[in-house]
Design a protein around this motif. Structure first.
Motif, mmCIF file in Angstrom:
data_model
loop_
_atom_site.group_PDB
_atom_site.id
_atom_site.type_symbol
_atom_site.label_atom_id
_atom_site.label_comp_id
_atom_site.label_asym_id
_atom_site.label_seq_id
_atom_site.Cartn_x
_atom_site.Cartn_y
_atom_site.Cartn_z
ATOM 1 N N SER A 78 0.841 -1.199 0.000
ATOM 2 C CA SER A 78 0.000 0.000 0.000
ATOM 3 C C SER A 78 0.878 1.251 0.000
ATOM 4 O O SER A 78 1.614 1.500 0.956
ATOM 5 N N GLU A 80 -0.210 4.278 0.225
ATOM 6 C CA GLU A 80 -0.713 5.177 1.263
ATOM 7 C C GLU A 80 -0.141 4.802 2.626
ATOM 8 O O GLU A 80 0.259 5.678 3.415
ATOM 9 N N PHE A 108 -6.967 -1.190 7.743
ATOM 10 C CA PHE A 108 -7.603 -2.030 6.732
ATOM 11 C C PHE A 108 -8.790 -2.819 7.299
ATOM 12 O O PHE A 108 -9.277 -3.759 6.660
#
Length: 544
Positions: A78, A80, A108
């Motif tokens: 990820s 981000e 998540f």
């Protein structure tokens, strides 16, 4: 954290059905759950602890710290996540790694599919239904098409069977099962048994607080200074800006780290060149030291040159020549046991409150009500710390009663040592995947690189099954035999077999002497796995 964990413990599930059951909520299990969701599959993750983090949930001992640099010891899936998380130190401490794991679980929204304080006790493959029947110690009885083990390589803590251990009246702790509350060593007499990685980390910290620390050492280990320090903001920013390139280098490397490795020969270099290279790497610290020369891992003469360099550092650091010699390994080549990276370990033995006992010369005979007795003396202590390691790679998995096709027992099949194809599956156990298990690079690598590679490969395999209409996949016996031989053959080309290490199961009495991880490197291993998948999962048997 605590409230979310409690919410994730419910009444036992009976009759529930999932696409996949995952065992373990460490970094492997969490990423596997994330990928399963991305495939549209239902999953349940069972975790024995009451929180996420796996190894870093259990290993809370003072001084616990990762030996891979923080900016490399993290997920890459990820962008981000990579950009928003800021590490504070060069080598992350256990509390910081655990905070990272909890952040991932929350970010998540993984907790709704996790069941904490729940240990899988049995898993049996139902051939008629092509499903796994899974049982837990909380009374869960569920089925799943796929069973994926994310039990960890170093999670089955091993306490040696020393006579009288149960009679000790003081406190005793294993580094791998440390209590959540703080243990106060102030003014106490402490015995530390073991000088592997956890012992090397915890001894200097205890020595700062305790009245007396007695270290019981059977085998000295090579350790390299970590030179840990706060992470400089400019460097952290540079890493974030160049992370894709850095991660690509790590994936193609030998150990899954970005450190540079010199392919030159220690034997061909002049003494001046050799010492300059070793000094520079010692000053930098960390695992890159072992990459000083390309022949260190395969040529005993080259290895001895590097080993003697470290012994000389020990002699220059430890004031007492007798203690320095006891701390200097001479029974195994450097790098053939788990590499250790320390903060002031050798200097700690200059403290007046620290003493070293050679239990190879004077073995521990028993633990008494008030301490320990060796063949040479009795030691009165208030606290015993067992830094005695794990039943690595196979212990946690074989603690579960796993039966495959025809009722075959995994324990029986692996009685002479584990047998896998690519470290991912074992013949006779359909739809059972192991993440970073025996036969894969696992403990010889940066675990995050190996975890992501395994989970991504498994996810790709499950997608392939869906696209082709196959319901079942298992390792072919011939492919398993060939891979098992290959792992052994590659290990035999190195110096690894010359050490009585837990890589070979030598720390567990009665455990077969088989080299457990794959030593060919994460880059080469990735290429092999990708080629197998590209050829329609060559070596695996797929059936409707």
């Amino acid at each position: 954290m605590a409230e979310a964990s409690i919410d994730s413990v419910t009444a036992s599930e009976t009759g529930a059905s999932f696409d996949a059951v995952v065992i373990g909520a460490g970094f492997s299990g969490m990423y596997m759950l994330h990928r399963l969701r991305g495939l549209g599959l239902t999953a349940r993750v069972y975790e024995a602890g009451d929180g996420v983090g796996g190894t870093w949930y259990w290993n809370r001992y003072p001084g616990a710290r990762c030996d891979v640099e923080s900016v490399e010891y993290c997920y890459s899936f990820s962008e981000e996540l990579r950009q928003e998380w800021d590490w504070t130190e060069r080598y992350p401490s256990q509390p910081e790694i655990l905070r990272y794991a909890e952040h991932v679980a929350d970010r998540f929204e993984l907790r709704r599919d996790l069941r904490f304080r729940t240990r899988v006790t049995r898993a049996a493959y139902d051939e008629a239904a092509s499903r796994w029947r899974v049982e837990t110690d909380r009374g869960d009885r569920v089925t799943a098409r796929f069973l994926i083990t994310a039990v960890g390589c170093l999670s089955d803590a091993r306490v040696p069977g020393i006579p009288g251990a149960g009679s000790f009246r003081g406190e005793s702790f294993h580094t791998g099962r440390w209590p959540h509350e703080e243990v106060d060593f102030t003014g106490k007499r402490v015995a530390v048994i073991g000088t592997g990685s956890s012992g090397i980390q915890i001894i200097p910290v205890i020595a700062e607080r305790a009245a007396q620390v007695t270290v019981f050492q059977r085998t000295p280990n090579f350790t390299i200074p970590a030179w840990n320090r706060p992470l400089q903001p400019e460097y952290a920013r540079w890493v974030k800006e160049n992370y894709a390139e850095i991660r690509s280098t790590m994936r193609d490397s030998l150990f899954g780290i970005a450190a540079s490795f010199n392919t030159g020969s220690a034997l061909e270099a002049s003494e001046q060149e050799r010492l300059a290279e070793l000094e520079a790497r010692w000053a930098h610290g960390g695992p890159g030291f072992l990459g000083a020369f390309g022949d260190t891992a395969v040529d005993p003469r080259a290895n001895e040159l590097v080993a003697e360099f470290v012994r000389d550092k020990i002699r220059r650091t430890v004031a007492d020549p007798r203690v320095a010699e006891l701390l200097s390994p001479r029974d195994h080549p450097i790098g053939t046991k788990r590499p250790c990276f320390d903060t002031d370990y050798y200097a700690t033995f200059n403290r007046p409150n620290v003493r070293l006992v050679d239990v190879r010369a004077t073995p521990i005979e028993e633990i008494t009500q008030t301490g320990l007795r060796t063949a040479g003396a009795a030691y009165e202590v208030d606290t015993i710390v067992y830094a005695t390691g794990y039943d690595a790679l196979t212990g946690a998995l074989l603690a579960i009663d796993v039966t495959g096709a025809g009722g075959a027992s995994l324990r029986a099949k692996w009685a002479a040592g584990p047998r896998t194809y690519l470290g991912l599956m074992t013949a006779g156990f359909p739809n059972l995947f192991t993440i970073t298990g025996p036969g894969s690079p696992s403990v010889l690598s940066n675990m995050f690189v190996s975890i992501e590679q395994h989970v991504d490969w498994i996810a790709g395999c499950l997608r392939h099954l869906a696209e082709t209409g196959a319901a079942v996949i298992e390792a072919g016996p011939g492919a398993e035999d060939a891979w098992t031989r290959h792992v052994g053959d590659v290990a035999a080309q190195t110096l690894f077999p010359l050490a009585d290490s837990w890589y070979l199961g030598a720390n567990v009495p009665g455990k077969p002497r088989v080299f457990l991880p794959y030593p060919g490197g994460v880059g080469a291993y990735r290429v092999i796995c990708d080629e197998v998948a590209a050829k329609g999962y060559e070596g695996f048997v797929l059936s409707p």
